[in-house]
Write a protein that holds these residues in place. Sequence first.
Motif, short mmCIF file in Angstrom:
data_model
loop_
_atom_site.label_atom_id
_atom_site.label_comp_id
_atom_site.label_asym_id
_atom_site.label_seq_id
_atom_site.Cartn_x
_atom_site.Cartn_y
_atom_site.Cartn_z
N ARG A 27 1.03 -1.06 -0.16
CA ARG A 27 0.06 0.15 0.14
C ARG A 27 0.59 1.19 0.07
NH1 ARG A 27 -3.46 -3.30 3.16
NH2 ARG A 27 -2.27 -3.12 5.24
N LEU A 28 2.07 1.29 0.90
CA LEU A 28 3.26 2.15 0.57
C LEU A 28 3.43 2.28 -0.54
CD1 LEU A 28 4.49 4.57 2.57
CD2 LEU A 28 6.40 2.75 3.15
N LEU A 29 3.75 1.69 -1.65
CA LEU A 29 4.35 1.84 -2.25
C LEU A 29 3.00 1.98 -3.66
CD1 LEU A 29 6.10 -2.02 -3.21
CD2 LEU A 29 7.44 0.21 -2.98
N ALA A 30 2.23 1.74 -3.64
CA ALA A 30 0.60 2.08 -4.50
C ALA A 30 0.65 3.83 -3.87
CB ALA A 30 -0.48 1.38 -3.50
N THR A 31 1.17 4.68 -3.31
CA THR A 31 1.61 5.60 -3.13
C THR A 31 2.48 6.66 -4.37
OG1 THR A 31 3.57 6.70 -1.40
CG2 THR A 31 1.03 6.14 -0.26
N ARG A 32 3.43 6.07 -5.04
CA ARG A 32 4.07 6.44 -5.83
C ARG A 32 4.26 5.53 -7.51
NH1 ARG A 32 10.26 6.81 -3.24
NH2 ARG A 32 9.36 7.79 -0.93
N ALA A 33 3.02 4.37 -7.36
CA ALA A 33 3.30 3.50 -8.14
C ALA A 33 2.11 3.23 -9.31
CB ALA A 33 4.10 2.17 -7.96
N GLY A 34 1.65 3.31 -10.24
CA GLY A 34 0.64 2.74 -11.01
C GLY A 34 -0.52 1.76 -10.74
N ASN A 35 0.99 0.41 -10.39
CA ASN A 35 0.38 -0.75 -10.27
C ASN A 35 1.34 -1.32 -9.33
OD1 ASN A 35 -0.31 -3.90 -11.21
ND2 ASN A 35 -2.40 -2.94 -11.17
N VAL A 36 0.76 -1.87 -8.05
CA VAL A 36 1.39 -3.37 -7.50
C VAL A 36 1.10 -4.74 -7.53
CG1 VAL A 36 2.24 -2.71 -5.17
CG2 VAL A 36 1.84 -0.86 -6.22
N ARG A 37 1.78 -5.50 -7.49
CA ARG A 37 0.76 -6.94 -7.48
C ARG A 37 1.69 -6.82 -6.02
NH1 ARG A 37 -1.38 -8.87 -12.03
NH2 ARG A 37 -1.62 -10.33 -10.25
N GLY A 38 1.08 -7.67 -4.76
CA GLY A 38 1.52 -8.40 -3.56
C GLY A 38 1.44 -9.98 -3.79
N LEU A 39 2.42 -10.62 -3.16
CA LEU A 39 2.48 -12.49 -3.50
C LEU A 39 3.28 -12.36 -2.33
CD1 LEU A 39 2.63 -14.51 -5.87
CD2 LEU A 39 4.71 -14.28 -6.20
N ASP A 40 2.33 -13.40 -1.57
CA ASP A 40 2.75 -14.12 -0.61
C ASP A 40 2.54 -15.69 -0.84
OD1 ASP A 40 3.44 -13.09 2.07
OD2 ASP A 40 2.59 -14.96 2.20
N ALA A 41 3.10 -16.65 0.18
CA ALA A 41 2.33 -18.11 0.03
C ALA A 41 1.28 -18.63 0.31
CB ALA A 41 3.04 -18.62 0.31
N ASP A 42 1.01 -16.87 1.81
CA ASP A 42 0.22 -17.67 2.85
C ASP A 42 -1.24 -16.99 2.64
OD1 ASP A 42 -0.97 -18.17 5.85
OD2 ASP A 42 -0.97 -15.87 6.63
N PRO A 43 -2.32 -18.23 2.53
CA PRO A 43 -3.55 -17.40 1.85
C PRO A 43 -4.58 -16.60 2.90
CG PRO A 43 -3.40 -19.90 1.47
CD PRO A 43 -2.32 -19.51 2.62
N ALA A 44 -4.00 -16.89 4.37
CA ALA A 44 -4.72 -16.35 5.46
C ALA A 44 -4.24 -14.56 5.11
CB ALA A 44 -4.42 -17.23 7.01
N ILE A 45 -3.13 -14.57 5.46
CA ILE A 45 -2.57 -13.75 5.60
C ILE A 45 -3.24 -13.01 4.31
CG2 ILE A 45 -0.21 -13.87 4.60
CD1 ILE A 45 -1.14 -11.88 7.65
N VAL A 46 -2.75 -12.86 3.51
CA VAL A 46 -3.41 -12.87 2.07
C VAL A 46 -5.25 -11.88 1.59
CG1 VAL A 46 -3.86 -13.16 -0.86
CG2 VAL A 46 -1.85 -13.88 0.35
N ALA A 47 -5.94 -13.42 2.30
CA ALA A 47 -6.81 -12.57 2.67
C ALA A 47 -7.22 -11.35 3.52
CB ALA A 47 -8.16 -13.58 3.73
N ARG A 48 -6.09 -11.12 4.58
CA ARG A 48 -6.57 -10.34 5.44
C ARG A 48 -5.47 -9.09 4.88
NH1 ARG A 48 -8.23 -7.31 9.28
NH2 ARG A 48 -6.91 -6.71 10.38
#
Length: 218
Positions: free
Chosen positions: A54-75
């Motif tokens: 979310r911090l990167l999104a203050t400067r970027a046009g598009n941000v992708r986040g990738l994580d192996a843990d489904p629970a933390i991605v849902a969060r």
Amino acid sequence: MTTPLPRLLAALERFHAAHPWDHNAHYHRWIMRQLPKRFGTALDIGSGSGELARLLATRAGNVRGLDADPAIVARARALTGPDAPVAFTVGDALTDIPSGSYDVITCVAALHHLPFSDALDVFRRHLAPGGTLVVVGLSRARSTGDRLLGAAAVPLNVAMALIKNRGRRSARPASMTAPTRPAVMTFADIAHEARQSLPGARLRRRVFWRYTLVWHRN
């Protein structure tokens, strides 16, 4: 009879359980200082609950986040506003990076979960020409310098816990609920392998049991 050191360690553990603070988020502002004022695309590997994305999104046009843990991605998805240019994906950092290249790739406290050199090779392939890779990682203490820096961090860690929690007891933040594991590589090994994969990479030991790596692709 319990000796003074175990008693002290137990007391510190109880203190930090009551006054938790995110050592990784401490470096987010430093990460932003390594990056351009504006950039097109960013990828955050091991994005957790999404604070850095979310911090990167203050400067970027598009941000992708990738994580192996489904629970933390849902969060992360739940904590991110619908208008933010951020998308979170569940996946493996070696095989599931969304296609394309990225102007910025970040990886905070996740690289020690991965085969080190293989991961750096994958990150390099996905980094656009002129792009920047920033890693905040963990290493295993082995040298005298490692142990001295770790010892110096102990009182600073207590002070930061008090400052960030304003002296009050607090619950663990969402960013600290993802699965963790200890680092197995030493800083010397990390620096050696990183400079083979990423010639010109800049690495430094940091306080709070972290190191940093910055690499710019030509």
